[in-house]
Design a protein around this motif. Structure first.
Motif, PDB file in Angstrom:
ATOM      1  N   ARG A   1       0.837  -1.218   0.000  1.00 27.95           N
ATOM      2  CA  ARG A   1       0.000   0.000   0.000  1.00 27.95           C
ATOM      3  C   ARG A   1       0.864   1.257   0.000  1.00 27.95           C
ATOM      4  O   ARG A   1       0.549   2.241  -0.660  1.00 27.95           O
ATOM      5  CB  ARG A   1      -0.888   0.034   1.250  1.00 27.95           C
TER       6      ARG A   1
ATOM      7  N   HIS B   1     -10.568  -8.444   3.746  1.00 27.99           N
ATOM      8  CA  HIS B   1     -10.263  -7.473   2.689  1.00 27.99           C
ATOM      9  C   HIS B   1      -9.115  -6.637   3.262  1.00 27.99           C
ATOM     10  O   HIS B   1      -9.316  -5.527   3.744  1.00 27.99           O
ATOM     11  CB  HIS B   1     -11.475  -6.605   2.406  1.00 27.99           C
TER      12      HIS B   1
ATOM     13  N   GLY C   1      -6.619  -4.912   2.354  1.00 30.58           N
ATOM     14  CA  GLY C   1      -6.252  -3.567   1.903  1.00 30.58           C
ATOM     15  C   GLY C   1      -7.069  -2.492   2.610  1.00 30.58           C
ATOM     16  O   GLY C   1      -6.653  -1.340   2.702  1.00 30.58           O
ATOM     17  N   ASP C   2      -8.244  -2.861   3.107  1.00 31.05           N
ATOM     18  CA  ASP C   2      -9.122  -1.934   3.833  1.00 31.05           C
ATOM     19  C   ASP C   2      -9.038  -2.102   5.349  1.00 31.05           C
ATOM     20  O   ASP C   2      -9.761  -1.424   6.085  1.00 31.05           O
ATOM     21  CB  ASP C   2     -10.601  -2.171   3.468  1.00 31.05           C
ATOM     22  N   GLY C   3      -8.265  -3.049   5.835  1.00 28.44           N
ATOM     23  CA  GLY C   3      -8.209  -3.316   7.273  1.00 28.44           C
ATOM     24  C   GLY C   3      -9.454  -4.011   7.792  1.00 28.44           C
ATOM     25  O   GLY C   3      -9.696  -4.073   8.996  1.00 28.44           O
TER      26      GLY C   3
END
Lengths: 458, 458
Positions: free
Chosen positions: B242, B373, B375-377
């Protein structure tokens, strides 16, 4: 209007803060009587400079008790009279709350106080390889940018302030302190208050802390400039590029009038034709492919000249005509004031809207030009008006009225990024219809005494 | 509870709609008594099937007059009891409002009725080379997805429903019809009502039309799977990716337990270790560079196996273990019901939270696994519970309570994407504090009689 002895309030404010952070100095009052717009200034009764949220809460409690208007003030760079205290009262200046509280580099989040400016933040982020993308031009405070829902040239890729604000600490009209979000980048928990407070223009609360998204500085950047024969070709090329999904980071339109003004002011020789300025962010191989593909599309729209650069200095040089456009007008017409329309339309209506705007500008007889964040369908007719000439003001208002009416009839908005403030109140009923009553109900529910930035938006 | 003669109301509803679109058939009532969650069903008094907004407005006016509860119903795929009518009343089923009204390909916008499902929309978009990115798993209706603020595996790149909704046509509690936005992709005009109504879970109004953003189908897609020794390595690799700004379109975490369940169910032999599933969207040259860079980062985190594919069939094959994870559990434990936690935390807290979740799951003795998910935590502890065993329910509630408490203590949220409904009401006070009172004030201002989806969120 409120009925209170202001000198008694000032004394109480001096008890809450130190004496030197409560000012009725005429110069200080004058500085807080205006923003960068053409709107008539109006003095506050007193300006306070809090250092922490508890002080802001105490000020709001006092104001609420006495029903005194409160105007939150960042740096005064708003463009629609947002910070002008038309009912006097207390202006809260957030200059002293300008600390970057936390850089959470692993979370790509920062916590800042509202008085931090965007260049101050970007300077601090640089050493982490990070940056904050929203760039409204002015070196505004982040609190002010969140309050007005600011955006700018990079919104086509990164979005507006609304997309960057993760959490707000807000002092409400009655002095209650709330948080509108959390540190989780995604949440479905309860109503989305962050989205509501961003862009509320100081009418729902004062922001005392902001948590913002930040981004890794792109590995590679490329800038390009493309010259066209007609406005239609330039705009339609942008429509085609958007459809391919090429991730353009900026795409700005500048009309021939504006290029001419720059050439005159800077002694440059840019082709005086409709021009697009691009910026691409990504990795080297991907960008080369994107730029190649972009060029092919532009050629299909009779692009006459396409220049691209990767070197930082050369990129800036390439964009110079865009960057200097406002200066060129301002310095060419020194006795006039810069004013700008701000409609946004669906992209399919953009070529028509800019064409209409060009005619309206020409008919008005006012000197000016058109620039646009064309990837967002947002464009500005920038005009130089003589604020002391009522006829000029009338012509400017007519021009704005015409372009707003056009935009609304095409499913657009009266303001893409400058906000409503005092200047676009008259279009709210027409744009929002019955939804305006919903906004009013929310305002009344959260600020029943109407003390927060009165006369703005509604 | 409302005091009205329901048979009189039914007669009045039959005057508003055709007789056959007002149902008290026991099977129809039963179908509208539940969603896909473990929450106790409850019957509506009557189900109506409007065909147009005027009918919805008339139904709401009637309900408001008699103070009858109204529950908007899409396809019933919600996960927290959102559509269960705990106070009976009228359920409005939007199945018959399932028309795609307009595909504005140049604007990258579509106008749809609320009953259109996401696969129906994507099928229609395909011939234009466009797609709608939000994918919550279920083939939910777009009205329901907007009402619950849905998201899914692609949110890391494209955002959630809140980011896609450009405008909503909403019928308010009193039958007034409003539009919350416009067709301009960017606006600073008035309060951002779209953001407020998205995720309001039917408590503020019924959506009768949605304008949504759509995207060009990416030129090139690549899928990858990466196997790790530890959860920490897998999650920290995502944090590092990220930060570089590599534009990953999906990145999903699946724990060893879940991989084992898939192997058992599908007779496959995936390494039973913490695994990341990636998808990249872009152009060919750019993706090759992105994937190369991703691989380098993963190797720094002791990635043991990295496989990537571009061919469509092979990409699906590569992702099979992720796609079939829920099925594997559901089919392995046929007498139990699937339940899922839904916390999201700041990414820097994700490895710790998943580690904590793994321990909590193990201690509970309930069969299950963790997917996220990442990448979104946002991650889910998926458990299979016996809804007829009070001890099992108690264990499941304890597990959820523990993970929510952990997430909130780390600045996270109790629900990343499933919403509050009935199941997460108990965490609202703790998560939102004083902001919950602000949400209540908004609810009271817009639905003073409390008829819209009562007992949900608050």
């Amino acid at each position: 209007m409120y009925q209170v002895n202001i000198s008694q309030t000032v004394n109480e404010l001096k008890e809450l803060l130190d004496e030197e952070r409560v000012s009725q100095n005429p110069t200080v009052l004058e500085q807080h009587s205006k923003d960068e717009s053409y709107h008539t200034p109006s003095l506050p009764d007193v300006v306070v400079f809090p250092k922490k949220k508890e002080e802001v809460a105490a000020i709001m409690k006092l104001a609420n008790q006495y029903e005194i208007p409160v105007v939150p003030f960042g740096i005064g760079s708003s463009l629609e009279g947002h910070v002008i205290p038309y009912e006097g009262g207390i202006t809260i200046d957030f200059t002293l709350m300008n600390e970057i509280l936390e850089i959470r580099e692993n979370d790509l989040l920062v916590k800042v106080q509202p008085g931090v400016t965007r260049t101050q933040l970007n300077k601090a982020l640089k050493q982490y390889g990070l940056f904050f993308p929203v760039d409204p031009g002015a070196d505004a405070t982040l609190g002010g940018m969140a309050a007005t829902g600011a955006s700018g040239t990079t919104s086509v890729k990164y979005g507006t302030m609304r997309d960057q604000v993760q959490d707000l600490e807000v002092v409400l009209a009655d002095g209650t302190i709330i948080h509108t979000g959390s540190l989780a980048v995604k949440s479905s928990s309860g109503y989305h208050l962050t989205g509501l407070f961003v862009g509320s223009e100081g009418t729902l609360g004062c922001f005392t802390e902001l948590t913002l998204k930040v981004y890794g500085i792109p590995e590679y950047m490329m800038a390009a400039r493309a010259v066209f024969t007609t406005v239609e070709d330039a705009v339609n090329a942008v429509v085609a590029i958007r459809q391919t999904g090429i991730p353009v980071a900026r795409v700005e339109f500048v009309d021939a009038h504006s290029i001419r003004a720059v050439n005159h002011f800077e002694q440059t020789d840019y082709p005086e034709k409709p021009t697009l300025f691009f910026e691409f962010h990504g990795n080297e191989a991907g960008l080369k492919e994107d730029v190649k593909f972009t060029r092919e599309i532009l050629e299909a729209f009779q692009c006459q000249e396409f220049i691209h650069e990767t070197d930082n200095a050369k990129r800036n040089q390439l964009w110079k005509a865009r960057h200097h456009m406002a200066y060129a007008f301002i310095h060419t017409y020194r006795n006039r004031k810069f004013m700008s329309t701000d409609v946004a339309v669906p992209i399919s209506e953009l070529a028509g809207a800019i064409g209409f705007g060009t005619n309206v500008l020409q008919d008005s007889g006012i000197p000016g030009g058109i620039v646009g964040h064309v990837g967002d369908g947002n464009f500005h007719i920038c005009i130089m008006i003589d604020v002391n000439d009522p006829d000029d003001i009338a012509r400017a208002n007519k021009l704005n009225q015409e372009i707003v009416t056009y935009a609304l009839s095409r499913g657009g908005t009266c303001t893409g990024e400058h906000g409503v403030g005092i200047g676009k109140k008259k279009y709210q009923e027409k744009e929002h219809g019955a939804a305006l009553a919903v906004m009013r109900k929310i305002k009344e529910a959260l600020d029943p005494k109407g003390i927060l930035n009165p006369k703005k938006i509604f």
